[in-house]
Design a protein around this motif. Structure first.
Motif, PDB file in Angstrom:
ATOM      1  N   ASN A  22      25.410  49.480  72.442  1.00 52.65           N
ATOM      2  CA  ASN A  22      25.988  49.948  73.413  1.00 52.65           C
ATOM      3  C   ASN A  22      25.963  51.469  73.067  1.00 52.65           C
ATOM      4  N   SER A  23      25.895  51.982  72.928  1.00 54.35           N
ATOM      5  CA  SER A  23      26.085  53.903  73.062  1.00 54.35           C
ATOM      6  C   SER A  23      24.632  54.340  73.069  1.00 54.35           C
ATOM      7  N   SER A  24      24.737  55.491  74.061  1.00 51.62           N
ATOM      8  CA  SER A  24      23.837  55.712  74.503  1.00 51.62           C
ATOM      9  C   SER A  24      22.836  57.126  73.883  1.00 51.62           C
ATOM     10  N   GLY A  25      22.897  57.338  72.950  1.00 53.36           N
ATOM     11  CA  GLY A  25      22.271  57.677  71.935  1.00 53.36           C
ATOM     12  C   GLY A  25      22.786  58.869  70.858  1.00 53.36           C
ATOM     13  N   GLU A  69      33.110  51.659  58.897  1.00 50.51           N
ATOM     14  CA  GLU A  69      32.835  51.480  59.939  1.00 50.51           C
ATOM     15  C   GLU A  69      31.506  52.342  60.419  1.00 50.51           C
ATOM     16  N   VAL A  70      30.258  51.518  60.601  1.00 52.18           N
ATOM     17  CA  VAL A  70      29.239  52.828  60.616  1.00 52.18           C
ATOM     18  C   VAL A  70      29.140  53.150  61.897  1.00 52.18           C
ATOM     19  N   SER A  71      28.521  54.606  61.878  1.00 54.67           N
ATOM     20  CA  SER A  71      28.007  54.967  63.497  1.00 54.67           C
ATOM     21  C   SER A  71      27.358  55.672  63.165  1.00 54.67           C
ATOM     22  N   THR A  72      26.104  55.962  64.142  1.00 53.30           N
ATOM     23  CA  THR A  72      24.953  55.964  64.634  1.00 53.30           C
ATOM     24  C   THR A  72      24.553  57.004  65.404  1.00 53.30           C
ATOM     25  N   THR A  73      23.196  57.485  65.932  1.00 51.54           N
ATOM     26  CA  THR A  73      22.503  57.849  66.673  1.00 51.54           C
ATOM     27  C   THR A  73      21.171  57.098  67.080  1.00 51.54           C
ATOM     28  N   GLU A  74      20.861  55.899  66.199  1.00 56.16           N
ATOM     29  CA  GLU A  74      20.100  55.148  66.513  1.00 56.16           C
ATOM     30  C   GLU A  74      20.328  53.508  68.260  1.00 56.16           C
ATOM     31  N   PRO A  75      19.574  53.205  68.140  1.00 55.26           N
ATOM     32  CA  PRO A  75      19.710  52.641  69.809  1.00 55.26           C
ATOM     33  C   PRO A  75      19.915  51.301  69.094  1.00 55.26           C
ATOM     34  N   GLY A  76      20.194  50.702  67.892  1.00 59.63           N
ATOM     35  CA  GLY A  76      19.940  49.416  67.464  1.00 59.63           C
ATOM     36  C   GLY A  76      20.430  49.088  65.553  1.00 59.63           C
ATOM     37  N   ILE A  77      20.905  48.157  65.706  1.00 58.06           N
ATOM     38  CA  ILE A  77      21.474  47.736  64.223  1.00 58.06           C
ATOM     39  C   ILE A  77      21.173  46.666  63.763  1.00 58.06           C
ATOM     40  N   LEU A 127      23.820  46.669  56.822  1.00 61.25           N
ATOM     41  CA  LEU A 127      23.915  46.879  58.446  1.00 61.25           C
ATOM     42  C   LEU A 127      23.013  48.373  58.342  1.00 61.25           C
ATOM     43  N   GLU A 128      21.622  48.140  59.289  1.00 58.08           N
ATOM     44  CA  GLU A 128      21.036  48.898  58.999  1.00 58.08           C
ATOM     45  C   GLU A 128      19.922  49.193  60.124  1.00 58.08           C
ATOM     46  N   THR A 129      20.874  50.691  60.587  1.00 66.07           N
ATOM     47  CA  THR A 129      20.578  51.199  61.728  1.00 66.07           C
ATOM     48  C   THR A 129      19.010  51.850  62.006  1.00 66.07           C
ATOM     49  N   GLN A 130      18.803  50.919  63.086  1.00 63.80           N
ATOM     50  CA  GLN A 130      17.529  51.722  62.975  1.00 63.80           C
ATOM     51  C   GLN A 130      16.906  51.650  65.212  1.00 63.80           C
ATOM     52  N   HIS A 131      15.985  52.328  65.205  1.00 69.22           N
ATOM     53  CA  HIS A 131      14.917  51.858  66.434  1.00 69.22           C
ATOM     54  C   HIS A 131      14.176  50.173  66.088  1.00 69.22           C
ATOM     55  N   PHE A 132      13.561  49.791  67.424  1.00 72.26           N
ATOM     56  CA  PHE A 132      14.190  48.067  67.528  1.00 72.26           C
ATOM     57  C   PHE A 132      13.079  47.594  67.081  1.00 72.26           C
ATOM     58  N   PRO A 133      12.790  46.359  66.062  1.00 76.95           N
ATOM     59  CA  PRO A 133      11.820  46.387  65.118  1.00 76.95           C
ATOM     60  C   PRO A 133      10.428  46.313  66.040  1.00 76.95           C
ATOM     61  N   ASP A 134       8.601  46.191  65.587  1.00 76.74           N
ATOM     62  CA  ASP A 134       8.150  45.853  66.575  1.00 76.74           C
ATOM     63  C   ASP A 134       7.528  46.708  67.801  1.00 76.74           C
ATOM     64  N   SER A 141      18.133  61.869  62.827  1.00 77.94           N
ATOM     65  CA  SER A 141      18.770  60.553  63.068  1.00 77.94           C
ATOM     66  C   SER A 141      19.687  60.768  62.142  1.00 77.94           C
ATOM     67  N   GLU A 142      20.731  59.939  62.551  1.00 79.57           N
ATOM     68  CA  GLU A 142      22.473  60.030  61.664  1.00 79.57           C
ATOM     69  C   GLU A 142      23.242  59.362  61.374  1.00 79.57           C
ATOM     70  N   THR A 143      23.535  58.789  60.342  1.00 82.19           N
ATOM     71  CA  THR A 143      24.325  57.607  60.047  1.00 82.19           C
ATOM     72  C   THR A 143      25.734  57.793  59.060  1.00 82.19           C
ATOM     73  N   VAL A 144      26.381  56.939  59.037  1.00 81.53           N
ATOM     74  CA  VAL A 144      27.918  58.224  58.954  1.00 81.53           C
ATOM     75  C   VAL A 144      28.544  56.510  58.315  1.00 81.53           C
ATOM     76  N   LEU A 145      28.932  56.186  57.272  1.00 80.32           N
ATOM     77  CA  LEU A 145      30.145  55.703  57.017  1.00 80.32           C
ATOM     78  C   LEU A 145      30.877  55.990  56.445  1.00 80.32           C
ATOM     79  N   SER A 146      31.756  55.223  56.826  1.00 82.81           N
ATOM     80  CA  SER A 146      33.147  55.819  56.245  1.00 82.81           C
ATOM     81  C   SER A 146      34.252  54.448  56.527  1.00 82.81           C
TER      82      SER A 146
END
Length: 371
Positions: free
Chosen positions: A279-282, A300-308, A335-342, A362-367
């Motif tokens: 639901n986040s916006s980048g 808690e996994v936080s990310t700048t990516e549009p998908g997981i 829990l792979e933060t990512q852009h969408f497959p294909d 790209s950023e991913t944070v594991l807290s």
């Protein structure tokens, strides 16, 4: 027989050992198949929080976090030397690239030119191909940051490697921060237009005991939609609401509660192996919360990516043969933060195209916390 890093006895010893002081240390981790030395770096916090990263695959080998009693345990699945990784265990803790997840039939078109990638997952290309970034030797250097101990790893992917265009220079930085937080940042530049989708493929088990299945973990995903797949796990292109389906994790839900439901999507994946549309916006935002009620550990996994991509360890079989999964069925989850497959074959999906002069970040944070 591979020696699993996190056995119950080993975990007790590691927890007792703790960490004397903050900083970065280095040790030998074995050799690649062609005899090149592999190093293991340890990022240590003053309180015992600790991450171990291998230069083979820029891999997160170990991550120690406290439970509700303050006892530290390894919450990721890994190994005591590089040998199992070299022999082919699939992606444990590795940095995935050039393109994480699947590309249909290993084909895409960019600027009017068609490209063919290795097909290493049935008819499709998976996680960068036959020899992706997870099977490459990276260079590493400790770096000083205001946030804590950090390790910067670099790999230069040649133009045409695994079929991808452009020389891609990639940096992955692991930073051990205060309050039991590990940040992973990805940066890349290219010499030709290409597609890029970098992620980390760590298997989590918050119990600290790799013999325990993850089915009793609670999961929340900050996503109202997911991308349904066909029988080869390629997205259909639809963004489907999760409401009323086994894919609704908008509230904390026991992972095993619906995993055996009579649902076509679950049958395709043999469980959960799907991409959720966040639901986040980048901007850096919370994407997922994972909890083990028994140990009290919460991730808690936080990310700048549009998908997981939530993968529930469906193909883990406890067998070391071939590209064996070694750990038992569903004793870890990803829990792979990512852009969408294909995405290269779906113009309606967020773009994964990177061009010369642009910078991929790209950023991913594991807290971690307890409750």
């Amino acid at each position: 027989m591979f020696k699993v890093m996190a056995t119950t006895m080993a975990m007790a010893a590691l927890a007792a050992a703790g960490s004397a002081e903050a900083g970065v240390t280095k040790a030998p981790f074995g050799k690649t198949a062609d005899g090149k030395p592999v190093e293991l770096f340890t990022l240590s916090g003053k309180d015992g929080f600790e991450a171990k990263i291998s230069t083979y695959g820029a891999t997160l080998v170990s991550l120690k976090a406290p439970d509700k009693k303050g006892v530290y345990g390894d919450v990721v699945l890994g190994f005591t030397s590089v040998d199992p990784y070299v022999k082919g265990v699939p992606f444990y803790g590795a940095t995935i690239g050039r393109y994480g997840n699947r590309i249909a039939l290993g084909k895409f078109t960019l600027d009017g030119k068609s490209y063919q990638l290795p097909t290493n997952d049935g008819p499709n290309s998976l996680h960068g191909g036959t020899k992706g970034f997870d099977k490459r030797l990276w260079t590493a250097e400790p770096v000083d940051t205001k946030d804590g101990s950090a390790l910067k790893l670099t790999y230069v992917s040649a133009d045409g490697e695994e079929g991808y265009p452009g020389q891609l220079t990639v940096h992955v930085t692991y930073t051990l921060k205060a309050n039991h937080t590990l940040a992973i940042t990805y940066d890349a530049t290219t010499t030709k237009p290409t597609v890029v989708n970098l992620t980390n493929h760590t298997y989590f088990n918050l119990s600290g005991n790799p013999e325990k299945p993850i089915l009793n973990h609670l999961l929340t995903l900050k996503a109202d939609r997911f991308t349904p797949v066909n029988k080869t796990l390629i997205p259909t292109g639809e963004l489907k609401p999760v409401k009323g389906t086994p894919f609704d994790f908008t509230k904390a839900t026991v992972i095993g509660a619906r995993i055996e439901a009579n649902d076509e999507q679950l049958k395709f994946g043999k469980g959960y192996d799907h991409n959720w549309v966040l639901n986040s916006s980048g901007k850096l935002a919370s994407a997922a919360v994972l909890e083990d009620p028994e140990s009290g550990r919460v991730l808690e996994v936080s990310t700048t990516e549009p998908g997981i991509q939530f993968y529930s360890g469906n193909f883990m079989d406890g067998k070391p043969a071939g590209a064996g999964t070694v750990y038992k069925h569903r004793t870890g989850l990803c829990l792979e933060t990512q852009h969408f497959p294909d995405s290269p074959n779906h113009p309606s999906f967020p773009s994964t195209v990177l061009k010369p002069g642009q910078a991929y970040h790209s950023e991913t944070v594991l807290s971690f916390r307890t409750k």
